[in-house]
Design a protein around this motif. Structure first.
Motif, PDB file in Angstrom:
ATOM      1  N   VAL A   1       0.843  -1.201   0.000  1.00 35.54           N
ATOM      2  CA  VAL A   1       0.000   0.000   0.000  1.00 35.54           C
ATOM      3  C   VAL A   1       0.880   1.253   0.000  1.00 35.54           C
ATOM      4  N   HIS A   2       1.934   1.244   0.821  1.00 36.05           N
ATOM      5  CA  HIS A   2       2.859   2.381   0.849  1.00 36.05           C
ATOM      6  C   HIS A   2       3.478   2.600  -0.526  1.00 36.05           C
ATOM      7  N   MET A   3       3.878   1.533  -1.176  1.00 39.37           N
ATOM      8  CA  MET A   3       4.533   1.653  -2.473  1.00 39.37           C
ATOM      9  C   MET A   3       3.564   2.205  -3.528  1.00 39.37           C
ATOM     10  N   GLN A   4       2.306   1.817  -3.449  1.00 42.02           N
ATOM     11  CA  GLN A   4       1.311   2.364  -4.377  1.00 42.02           C
ATOM     12  C   GLN A   4       1.122   3.864  -4.137  1.00 42.02           C
ATOM     13  N   GLU A   5       1.091   4.256  -2.868  1.00 41.38           N
ATOM     14  CA  GLU A   5       0.956   5.672  -2.541  1.00 41.38           C
ATOM     15  C   GLU A   5       2.182   6.451  -3.015  1.00 41.38           C
ATOM     16  N   LEU A   6       3.362   5.856  -2.848  1.00 41.62           N
ATOM     17  CA  LEU A   6       4.581   6.503  -3.327  1.00 41.62           C
ATOM     18  C   LEU A   6       4.542   6.701  -4.836  1.00 41.62           C
ATOM     19  N   ARG A   7       4.072   5.692  -5.543  1.00 43.83           N
ATOM     20  CA  ARG A   7       3.976   5.800  -6.999  1.00 43.83           C
ATOM     21  C   ARG A   7       3.045   6.954  -7.384  1.00 43.83           C
ATOM     22  N   ASN A   8       1.900   7.037  -6.722  1.00 46.51           N
ATOM     23  CA  ASN A   8       0.941   8.101  -7.036  1.00 46.51           C
ATOM     24  C   ASN A   8       1.505   9.482  -6.726  1.00 46.51           C
ATOM     25  N   LEU A   9       2.190   9.606  -5.582  1.00 44.19           N
ATOM     26  CA  LEU A   9       2.783  10.895  -5.234  1.00 44.19           C
ATOM     27  C   LEU A   9       3.899  11.268  -6.210  1.00 44.19           C
ATOM     28  N   ALA A  10       4.701  10.283  -6.609  1.00 44.33           N
ATOM     29  CA  ALA A  10       5.779  10.549  -7.563  1.00 44.33           C
ATOM     30  C   ALA A  10       5.211  11.034  -8.894  1.00 44.33           C
ATOM     31  N   GLN A  11       4.116  10.444  -9.323  1.00 48.42           N
ATOM     32  CA  GLN A  11       3.479  10.893 -10.565  1.00 48.42           C
ATOM     33  C   GLN A  11       2.957  12.316 -10.424  1.00 48.42           C
ATOM     34  N   ALA A  12       2.404  12.645  -9.261  1.00 50.49           N
ATOM     35  CA  ALA A  12       1.894  13.995  -9.036  1.00 50.49           C
ATOM     36  C   ALA A  12       3.033  15.013  -9.040  1.00 50.49           C
ATOM     37  N   VAL A  13       4.157  14.655  -8.414  1.00 49.89           N
ATOM     38  CA  VAL A  13       5.313  15.554  -8.411  1.00 49.89           C
ATOM     39  C   VAL A  13       5.833  15.744  -9.831  1.00 49.89           C
ATOM     40  N   SER A  14       5.915  14.675 -10.589  1.00 47.20           N
ATOM     41  CA  SER A  14       6.369  14.752 -11.963  1.00 47.20           C
ATOM     42  C   SER A  14       5.459  15.657 -12.787  1.00 47.20           C
ATOM     43  N   PHE A  15       4.160  15.530 -12.591  1.00 48.70           N
ATOM     44  CA  PHE A  15       3.188  16.375 -13.293  1.00 48.70           C
ATOM     45  C   PHE A  15       3.382  17.847 -12.927  1.00 48.70           C
ATOM     46  N   ASP A  16       3.580  18.107 -11.623  1.00 54.04           N
ATOM     47  CA  ASP A  16       3.796  19.483 -11.178  1.00 54.04           C
ATOM     48  C   ASP A  16       5.067  20.068 -11.776  1.00 54.04           C
ATOM     49  N   ILE A  17       6.112  19.283 -11.821  1.00 50.41           N
ATOM     50  CA  ILE A  17       7.379  19.741 -12.403  1.00 50.41           C
ATOM     51  C   ILE A  17       7.177  20.104 -13.869  1.00 50.41           C
ATOM     52  N   GLY A  18       6.467  19.236 -14.601  1.00 52.52           N
ATOM     53  CA  GLY A  18       6.199  19.502 -16.001  1.00 52.52           C
ATOM     54  C   GLY A  18       5.422  20.790 -16.196  1.00 52.52           C
ATOM     55  N   ASN A  19       4.453  21.039 -15.324  1.00 50.63           N
ATOM     56  CA  ASN A  19       3.672  22.277 -15.421  1.00 50.63           C
ATOM     57  C   ASN A  19       4.497  23.508 -15.120  1.00 50.63           C
ATOM     58  N   LEU A  20       5.392  23.408 -14.161  1.00 50.49           N
ATOM     59  CA  LEU A  20       6.210  24.559 -13.792  1.00 50.49           C
ATOM     60  C   LEU A  20       7.268  24.870 -14.848  1.00 50.49           C
ATOM     61  N   MET A  21       7.715  23.847 -15.549  1.00 47.32           N
ATOM     62  CA  MET A  21       8.753  24.062 -16.574  1.00 47.32           C
ATOM     63  C   MET A  21       8.182  24.699 -17.830  1.00 47.32           C
ATOM     64  N   ASN A  22       6.901  24.553 -18.076  1.00 47.06           N
ATOM     65  CA  ASN A  22       6.283  25.121 -19.284  1.00 47.06           C
ATOM     66  C   ASN A  22       5.767  26.500 -19.055  1.00 47.06           C
TER      67      ASN A  22
END
Length: 56
Positions: A35-56
């Motif tokens: 369960v922790h690993m699934q939550e980590l995956r979801n948070l990592a995807q959210a961080v990646s999405f935020d980074i992409g938005n900030l770079m554009n």
């Protein structure tokens, strides 16, 4: 940065359950670890999405 902090906290929690699972063969800890690993995956995807938005 808040999501990154959540990742760090969640990883520490996962480490405790990983030790219980791998060292003591605690099945419940293995379930919590998954369960922790699934939550980590979801948070990592959210961080990646935020980074992409900030770079554009």
């Amino acid at each position: 940065m808040e999501k990154f902090q959540k990742i760090k906290v969640l990883l520490l929690r996962a480490e405790v359950d990983a030790e219980k699972f791998y060292l003591s063969n605690n099945i419940a800890a293995g379930h919590r670890l998954r369960v922790h690993m699934q939550e980590l995956r979801n948070l990592a995807q959210a961080v990646s999405f935020d980074i992409g938005n900030l770079m554009n």
